[in-house]
Scaffold this active site. Structure first.
Site, short mmCIF file in Angstrom:
data_model
loop_
_atom_site.label_atom_id
_atom_site.label_comp_id
_atom_site.label_asym_id
_atom_site.label_seq_id
_atom_site.Cartn_x
_atom_site.Cartn_y
_atom_site.Cartn_z
N ALA A 1 0.97 -1.21 -0.20
CA ALA A 1 0.00 0.01 0.05
C ALA A 1 1.03 1.40 0.11
O ALA A 1 1.83 1.48 0.62
CB ALA A 1 -0.98 0.11 1.15
N THR B 1 2.83 -2.27 4.41
CA THR B 1 3.01 -0.67 4.05
C THR B 1 4.23 -0.51 3.19
O THR B 1 4.97 -1.20 3.06
CB THR B 1 3.22 0.20 5.29
N ASP B 2 4.26 0.76 2.59
CA ASP B 2 5.38 1.30 2.10
C ASP B 2 6.23 1.79 2.89
O ASP B 2 5.92 1.84 4.15
CB ASP B 2 5.06 2.17 0.93
N ALA B 3 7.46 2.21 2.84
CA ALA B 3 8.56 2.45 3.93
C ALA B 3 7.81 3.37 4.75
O ALA B 3 7.38 4.54 4.35
CB ALA B 3 9.68 2.85 3.16
N SER B 4 7.60 3.12 5.92
CA SER B 4 7.12 4.04 7.01
C SER B 4 7.77 5.28 7.46
O SER B 4 7.32 6.25 8.19
CB SER B 4 7.08 3.20 8.60
#
Length: 754
Positions: free
Chosen positions: A411, A458-461
């Protein structure tokens, strides 16, 4: 996973303008159920027919209604679907899929309905459509489970009436339990037993840890010891390095983990990017820039072989964004193209190629990048398409790839305002969040309408597209609560782990949501067969590294480079240019300057010069004032350089000018354009009126907006030796240009075509 209360399965029905979507979404929200707009389930043939203005007949509707019924029968969760269902036989078709379905008929008088039709913005349906539907409508019969609700009531009261009348049928609570026997997991009884046994044996801290994917910032064993012993992570990505060091790093990590690790790589270009000596095969755009769809498959094959040799088992690819906006430079080379069709075709090829190796994929970046020109690394970006347009484009891509078997979805930190408003009518602008935090996008849309059963990460937080949305302590557990199953990268391990643990203890992250995420994580590991192997066997022996960067893979890269080097325009008829016709070449290099990798941004010019000289050209390399000062020259500035360069005898000194641009930059600015070395810089192609000038891009496709004066433009896609060599050969006419391009190269401006 057993003993659940029967969920509510409801169809909200009625004629046009009765409010099916609004009431359906509100009813689902109240129940904690999934909401699906039935129009999104039409087969493509129906969509095409309606788009052409042709009415559907009952034969057209039959597969659509059957699909609605099958959605109910396949759902263990509460599910509300909006569907006109005007005739008794239509409702019977739905019930044939699931006899438990009940109907909420939204009823209103013609005058009220007509007034609503007239008030709908941008709505031009004739009243004859309403009259036709009212004539067709067959009211609910006494033997049909359902309720009639007056649409004159406020929406919340309509929902109250429906729930009161439905009684136990509306009592089910929303659940997102994974089905491990279904795609993309398709686990057998033994694998499911391992998942359940592993889950039941985990401590709370181990459960929380499995939600995290660590970014390994060090290869030191003591670093991994702390990450694995303290935080119990479920997966990891590592900092690229030499293949031997990477493999040994992964081997140590797997040997120290009680539960096998998902080990991710970013093989967007083949083996390159996963280790320093991996094979660069092509970019996604390059793989979409030739009629041979097999290019994408070969890129995937090399990616799979080389990353598997390292010990990786999870690919953060393919990228399924659609590059609609030429100003968007974060996916300009990372998208297969600017249409859903080419993205679907090439993404499937890539997936099939990499799937020949023991690897699962995570396609990205849901709900889709390529509309906004901004980069989610530095700011939240938005996919602004409306519900219908999104379904025909990005939705089509995701449906096709989910159906093709992709196991996980990343996402993006990308908001979708119109989609959020569709699923949450009345949502305020401040409440529109990036997909990683938006349950209406992850649950109602991705899980509900698209039917995705796999893992969401998730994509990189650390990306500002996420971090600007809310406090870190809130967003960490909120991503999992919203529907993500894994959290990509700690910022501070102790803090983020604590935030997730506190989110569980405070109820933000429910037991059901936590365990469902864990089943998906463990299920993905089991689908790879990791549970059947000893820790010592999870990483291949050192001898497996021989394939990385090997001759066979370099030959594939060379063949693809030859196919995809693209002539965008040659309106002045400058080509071919050979040493016999244009011996003396003035060579200019254009880069985006040094980026976070700290690599020499102009190092590629050594390769360009070598290839030109090997072809027989006499190369004269231009140097900027800054470069000359760095070499020790004094009393030099951009004005003095321009005065030396731009003289009347330029055509007497040089026979042609070649500009090779390798403008990269990534995650440091919202969009990338050419940045010249100085004001009125001497390397800007003023000389295109003096000598034949050829501009070659080794990366971005959008440079013509900044150099419209050049009449010969080539897109070579990459700064690899293979791509540069192929470009030099084609400039000389020694091989044909066979690459293709899309309209984005002209950047919507007339002068770029001249």
């Amino acid at each position: 996973m057993t003993g659940k209360q029967a969920p509510a399965h409801i169809v909200v029905m009625g004629v046009t303008s009765c409010g099916k979507s609004t009431v359906g979404a509100a009813l689902a929200e109240r129940l904690g159920a999934i909401f699906v707009d039935g129009d999104s389930l039409h087969p493509q043939s129906n969509i095409d027919k309606m788009a052409a203005g042709t009415p559907l007949d009952d034969a057209d509707r039959a597969p659509w209604l059957a699909e609605i019924g099958s959605r109910f029968s396949a759902s263990d969760a509460g599910l509300v679907i909006a569907c006109s269902a005007l005739k008794r036989r239509y409702r019977d078709l739905i019930r044939s899929g699931d006899a438990s379905v009940v109907f909420v008929h939204l009823h209103g008088g013609r005058d009220l309905l007509a007034g609503r039709m007239a008030a709908r913005p941008g709505h031009f349906m004739p009243l004859s459509l309403l009259d036709s539907q009212l004539d067709t409508l067959e009211e609910l019969q006494p033997d049909e489970a359902g309720v009639v609700v007056d649409i004159a009531l406020p929406v919340d009261q309509q929902v109250d009436r429906a729930l009161a009348a439905l009684g136990p049928a509306g009592a089910g609570r929303r659940q997102f339990d994974v089905d491990l026997t279904a795609a993309p997991f398709t686990l057998d009884a033994e694998a499911i037993a391992w998942v359940e046994g592993t889950l039941s044996a985990m401590t709370l801290e181990e459960k929380i840890g499995q939600l995290f994917i660590n970014h390994n910032n060090s290869y030191a064993p003591r670093y991994l010891d702390e990450v694995l012993d303290t935080y119990h992570v479920g997966g990891m990505r590592y900092r690229p390095g030499p293949s031997a060091a990477v493999q040994e790093h992964i081997r140590y990590a797997q040997s120290r983990s009680r539960i096998p690790l998902l080990v991710a790589s970013n093989p967007e270009m083949g083996g390159a990017g996963s280790c320093d000596d991996g094979t660069f095969v092509s970019t996604h755009l390059q793989a979409g820039s030739h009629p041979d769809k097999g290019i994408a498959r070969r890129m995937g094959q090399v990616a799979g072989v080389e990353t598997a040799a390292l010990g990786c088992n999870w690919a953060f690819a393919p990228i399924v964004d659609i590059h609609y906006n030429w100003r968007n430079t974060v996916v300009s080379t990372r998208s297969f193209g600017n249409t859903p069709e080419v993205v679907v075709e090439r993404a499937k090829e890539y997936f099939d190629g990499i799937s020949e190796s023991p690897t699962v994929c995570a396609m990205k970046h849901f709900p889709g990048d390529g509309m906004d020109e901004r980069d989610q690394h530095v700011v939240t970006s938005y996919n602004t398409l409306g519900y219908g347009d999104w379904n025909r484009t990005y939705g089509h891509v995701y449906r096709e790839l989910i159906g093709h078997g992709v196991q996980s979805i990343m996402a993006g930190h990308i908001g979708a305002p119109e989609l959020s408003r569709h699923f949450r009518p009345g949502i305020g602008d401040r409440d529109i969040l990036p997909a990683t935090l938006a349950p209406e996008l992850l649950q109602d849309l991705l899980r509900g309408e698209l039917g995705f059963n796999g893992l969401i990460l998730t994509d990189a937080s650390l990306m500002v597209g996420l971090t600007q949305a809310m406090k870190r302590s809130d967003l960490v557990p909120a991503t999992i609560a919203a529907g993500c199953d894994m959290f990509l990268f700690f910022r501070n391990p102790a803090e983020d782990f604590g935030y997730m643990l506190e989110g569980y203890k405070s109820g933000v992250l429910t037991e059901q949501r936590l365990h469902d995420a864990l089943r998906r994580i463990l299920g993905l590991k089991a689908s790879l067969g990791l549970h059947r192997r000893n820790a010592t066997d999870l990483v291949p022996p050192a001898a497996a590294l021989e394939v990385i960067g090997g001759e066979a893979h370099r030959a594939i890269a060379a063949d693809i480079a030859d196919k995809t080097v693209t002539l965008v325009k040659d309106t002045a008829g400058n080509l071919p240019i050979t040493p016999a016709t244009h011996k003396r070449i003035r060579l200019y290099g254009v880069s985006g300057g040094a980026d976070f990798t700290r690599a020499d941004p102009l190092a590629y010019l050594d390769t360009v010069r070598e290839e030109l000289e090997a072809a027989g050209f006499e190369v004269h390399l231009f140097r900027t004032a800054e470069q000359r000062e760095a070499a020790g020259e004094e009393d030099v500035n951009f004005m003095s350089v321009l005065a030396e360069e731009a003289t009347d005898d330029y055509p007497a000194r040089y026979d042609a000018a070649f500009v090779f641009a390798n403008v990269k930059g990534f995650a440091q600015e919202a969009a990338i354009r050419i940045k010249w070395s100085s004001p009125m810089a001497a390397e800007i192609p003023w000389y295109s009126t003096e000598v034949p000038t050829v501009f070659v891009s080794l990366n971005q496709p959008n440079h013509l907006i900044d150099v419209p004066m050049v009449r010969t433009a080539i897109h070579a896609h990459a700064g690899s030796r293979e791509a540069i060599r192929a470009a030099v050969q084609k400039i000389q006419g020694k091989s044909e240009f066979t690459g293709t391009f899309n309209e984005n190269v002209f950047c919507g401006s007339f002068d770029t075509r001249l």
